[in-house]
Motif scaffolding. Structure first.
Motif, PDB file in Angstrom:
ATOM      1  N   LYS A  11       0.826  -1.212   0.000  1.00 42.90           N
ATOM      2  CA  LYS A  11       0.000   0.000   0.000  1.00 42.90           C
ATOM      3  C   LYS A  11       0.862   1.264   0.000  1.00 42.90           C
ATOM      4  O   LYS A  11       0.556   2.247  -0.686  1.00 42.90           O
ATOM      5  CB  LYS A  11      -0.923  -0.019   1.215  1.00 42.90           C
ATOM      6  CG  LYS A  11      -1.936   1.111   1.256  1.00 42.90           C
ATOM      7  CD  LYS A  11      -2.865   0.947   2.448  1.00 42.90           C
ATOM      8  CE  LYS A  11      -3.857   2.110   2.524  1.00 42.90           C
ATOM      9  NZ  LYS A  11      -4.771   1.966   3.690  1.00 42.90           N
ATOM     10  N   GLN A  15       3.025   3.011  -5.540  1.00 41.65           N
ATOM     11  CA  GLN A  15       3.099   4.155  -6.460  1.00 41.65           C
ATOM     12  C   GLN A  15       4.512   4.390  -6.981  1.00 41.65           C
ATOM     13  O   GLN A  15       4.697   4.980  -8.048  1.00 41.65           O
ATOM     14  CB  GLN A  15       2.551   5.413  -5.786  1.00 41.65           C
ATOM     15  CG  GLN A  15       1.021   5.422  -5.719  1.00 41.65           C
ATOM     16  CD  GLN A  15       0.483   6.398  -4.701  1.00 41.65           C
ATOM     17  OE1 GLN A  15       0.627   6.173  -3.503  1.00 41.65           O
ATOM     18  NE2 GLN A  15      -0.142   7.468  -5.172  1.00 41.65           N
ATOM     19  N   PHE A  22       0.329   8.408 -11.681  1.00 40.32           N
ATOM     20  CA  PHE A  22      -0.328   7.783 -10.533  1.00 40.32           C
ATOM     21  C   PHE A  22       0.180   8.342  -9.203  1.00 40.32           C
ATOM     22  O   PHE A  22      -0.203   7.841  -8.152  1.00 40.32           O
ATOM     23  CB  PHE A  22      -0.092   6.264 -10.564  1.00 40.32           C
ATOM     24  CG  PHE A  22      -0.751   5.572 -11.721  1.00 40.32           C
ATOM     25  CD1 PHE A  22      -2.093   5.250 -11.680  1.00 40.32           C
ATOM     26  CD2 PHE A  22      -0.028   5.250 -12.860  1.00 40.32           C
ATOM     27  CE1 PHE A  22      -2.707   4.619 -12.751  1.00 40.32           C
ATOM     28  CE2 PHE A  22      -0.629   4.614 -13.933  1.00 40.32           C
ATOM     29  CZ  PHE A  22      -1.975   4.298 -13.884  1.00 40.32           C
ATOM     30  N   ALA A  25      -2.649   9.411  -6.970  1.00 40.00           N
ATOM     31  CA  ALA A  25      -3.776   8.462  -6.905  1.00 40.00           C
ATOM     32  C   ALA A  25      -4.083   8.080  -5.459  1.00 40.00           C
ATOM     33  O   ALA A  25      -3.217   8.155  -4.575  1.00 40.00           O
ATOM     34  CB  ALA A  25      -3.446   7.210  -7.716  1.00 40.00           C
ATOM     35  N   VAL A  27      -4.721   5.240  -2.916  1.00 45.38           N
ATOM     36  CA  VAL A  27      -4.422   3.819  -2.787  1.00 45.38           C
ATOM     37  C   VAL A  27      -5.172   3.255  -1.591  1.00 45.38           C
ATOM     38  O   VAL A  27      -5.109   3.807  -0.487  1.00 45.38           O
ATOM     39  CB  VAL A  27      -2.911   3.578  -2.616  1.00 45.38           C
ATOM     40  CG1 VAL A  27      -2.623   2.085  -2.487  1.00 45.38           C
ATOM     41  CG2 VAL A  27      -2.136   4.177  -3.782  1.00 45.38           C
ATOM     42  N   VAL A  45      -6.081   1.256  -6.918  1.00 43.33           N
ATOM     43  CA  VAL A  45      -5.381   2.539  -7.112  1.00 43.33           C
ATOM     44  C   VAL A  45      -6.306   3.403  -7.962  1.00 43.33           C
ATOM     45  O   VAL A  45      -6.464   3.174  -9.158  1.00 43.33           O
ATOM     46  CB  VAL A  45      -4.023   2.332  -7.810  1.00 43.33           C
ATOM     47  CG1 VAL A  45      -3.300   3.670  -7.944  1.00 43.33           C
ATOM     48  CG2 VAL A  45      -3.158   1.340  -7.023  1.00 43.33           C
ATOM     49  N   TYR A  82      -1.538  -4.229 -12.811  1.00 41.17           N
ATOM     50  CA  TYR A  82      -2.472  -3.111 -12.690  1.00 41.17           C
ATOM     51  C   TYR A  82      -2.530  -2.300 -13.982  1.00 41.17           C
ATOM     52  O   TYR A  82      -3.610  -1.986 -14.495  1.00 41.17           O
ATOM     53  CB  TYR A  82      -2.079  -2.204 -11.521  1.00 41.17           C
ATOM     54  CG  TYR A  82      -2.963  -0.980 -11.427  1.00 41.17           C
ATOM     55  CD1 TYR A  82      -4.195  -1.036 -10.783  1.00 41.17           C
ATOM     56  CD2 TYR A  82      -2.585   0.218 -12.034  1.00 41.17           C
ATOM     57  CE1 TYR A  82      -5.020   0.066 -10.736  1.00 41.17           C
ATOM     58  CE2 TYR A  82      -3.407   1.329 -11.996  1.00 41.17           C
ATOM     59  CZ  TYR A  82      -4.629   1.248 -11.344  1.00 41.17           C
ATOM     60  OH  TYR A  82      -5.455   2.345 -11.315  1.00 41.17           O
ATOM     61  N   TYR A  86      -5.963  -1.336 -16.097  1.00 39.92           N
ATOM     62  CA  TYR A  86      -6.643  -0.107 -15.691  1.00 39.92           C
ATOM     63  C   TYR A  86      -7.228   0.614 -16.898  1.00 39.92           C
ATOM     64  O   TYR A  86      -6.775   0.488 -18.030  1.00 39.92           O
ATOM     65  CB  TYR A  86      -5.670   0.794 -14.913  1.00 39.92           C
ATOM     66  CG  TYR A  86      -5.119   1.969 -15.674  1.00 39.92           C
ATOM     67  CD1 TYR A  86      -5.695   3.228 -15.526  1.00 39.92           C
ATOM     68  CD2 TYR A  86      -4.041   1.824 -16.549  1.00 39.92           C
ATOM     69  CE1 TYR A  86      -5.192   4.321 -16.242  1.00 39.92           C
ATOM     70  CE2 TYR A  86      -3.542   2.904 -17.252  1.00 39.92           C
ATOM     71  CZ  TYR A  86      -4.117   4.151 -17.102  1.00 39.92           C
ATOM     72  OH  TYR A  86      -3.632   5.227 -17.799  1.00 39.92           O
TER      73      TYR A  86
END
Length: 367
Positions: A11, A15, A22, A25, A27, A45, A82, A86
């Motif tokens: 977590k 990034q 991002f 973003a 999280v 995210v 990811y 995304y």
């Protein structure tokens, strides 16, 4: 590293492994109830340019850490997954909430009812013995798998349809969206071996499969595999009675073994195996070889082609008794109807006699 420490590290650091856009973003890691009420940690995210974000489940990545993988390598892998999923723009929510837009994308998923009490709390579902049929919107389908959204009670309320209509629509879509695959165990094993042969010898899959088939024993198949074209949630193929009838035409009445939520095993009843023996085998395989989140049932089922019914084998005697009781009740109702009909006929004849004599008296009176 403990699992909770791993989740926090992901977590905090994910990034750093994503592109610059991002950086701002949001999280978050949420606990999500999956099949058999297994709770997984889902990483999301969220970026401002999109109202939807893929969920990456962290639990399997921790297994890599336990096997000795470096945290940075695992983080890079998560970031790569990811980015490949995304979406960089807002999604029209009506693509999910408008029934006319999604009805041709609805599919079935077969799970165990008792093991999914928490998962099923906010989902419409149909029952088949101790199993539950839930419904999903198939958003995407690639060679790597599928992307689905499970239909909840809230979505169902907005559709304005009945559960029966939802189920029928999902079955109608099955042949188009998830064509079934029914193959003998020899061919199934040969296809698995062919993957290794193709890789090791750098040849095409068709040639590799032909080589693998030559390695299989020259004996008739007594076990078959039923799934769908992606082998994801393929156990639902057994819900389609057209498929069941097609199988019965080839092998006769059969046992269905719930291998997992992704496939079922089909064994002809005339193969000489008893359901108790098969049930013991299913339970042992579930405990030793099937992941908890992919288990379907510990029971064996069988199909009666004449009656078009799939039922649990351990309830076969109960099923026979219920059918006999229904026949007896039907016979009693018929007998009562016959007696009432006889009485009605008698009354009609009696009234007819009265009606016949009355005119004669009246006629005589007139004269």
């Amino acid at each position: 590293m403990e699992y909770r420490d791993f989740v926090e590290q992901v977590k905090e650091q994910i990034q750093d492994f994503l592109p610059e856009k991002f950086a701002d973003a949001a999280v978050e890691v949420n606990q999500i109830v999956k099949n058999n009420d297994c709770v997984l940690d889902g990483l999301m995210v969220r970026i401002e340019e999109s109202n939807i974000a893929p969920t990456i489940y962290l639990n399997p990545y921790f297994e890599q850490i336990q096997d000795g993988a470096e945290l940075d390598d695992v983080l890079a892998q998560i970031a790569s997954v990811y980015q490949s999923h995304y979406i960089d723009h807002d999604i029209d929510v009506s693509a999910v909430t408008d029934f006319d837009k999604i009805k041709e994308k609805i599919v079935c998923k077969l799970i165990n009812e008792e093991a999914n009490q928490q998962f099923l709390q906010d989902k419409p579902y149909s029952k088949l013995e101790d199993l539950a049929v839930v419904y999903q919107i198939l958003m995407d389908k690639t060679g790597e798998g599928t992307a689905t959204i499970t239909i909840t009670d809230n979505l169902m309320d907005g559709y304005g349809i009945t559960l029966e209509e939802l189920h029928d629509q999902a079955l109608q879509n099955m042949d188009t969206l998830q064509p079934h695959s029914f193959k003998g165990m020899n061919e199934t094993v040969a296809e698995m071996i062919a993957v290794d042969i193709a890789r090791d010898q750098n040849i095409g899959m068709d040639e590799a499969k032909e080589m693998a088939m030559q390695m299989m024993p020259d004996i008739p198949d007594t076990m078959f595999v039923l799934t769908n074209d992606t082998k994801v949630n393929g156990a639902a193929a057994i819900l389609n009675d057209d498929i069941r009838q097609e199988i019965a035409e080839k092998v006769g009445d059969f046992y269905m073994l719930p291998s997992s939520i992704h496939e079922t095993l089909i064994i002809p009843k005339d193969a000489g195996m008893e359901f108790k023996e098969l049930e013991q085998m299913v339970q042992e395989v579930n405990q030793t070889q099937v992941a908890p989140g992919e288990r379907l049932s510990d029971h064996v089922y069988e199909y009666d082609a004449k009656e078009h019914e799939l039922f649990r084998s351990d309830r076969a005697e109960e099923r026979v008794k219920q059918k006999e009781e229904k026949r007896d009740n039907r016979h009693e109702r018929v007998s009562v109807k016959e007696k009432l009909a006889e009485k009605k006929d008698a009354v009609i004849k009696m009234n007819a006699g009265k009606e016949h004599s009355a005119p004669e008296k009246k006629k005589e009176a007139v004269i």
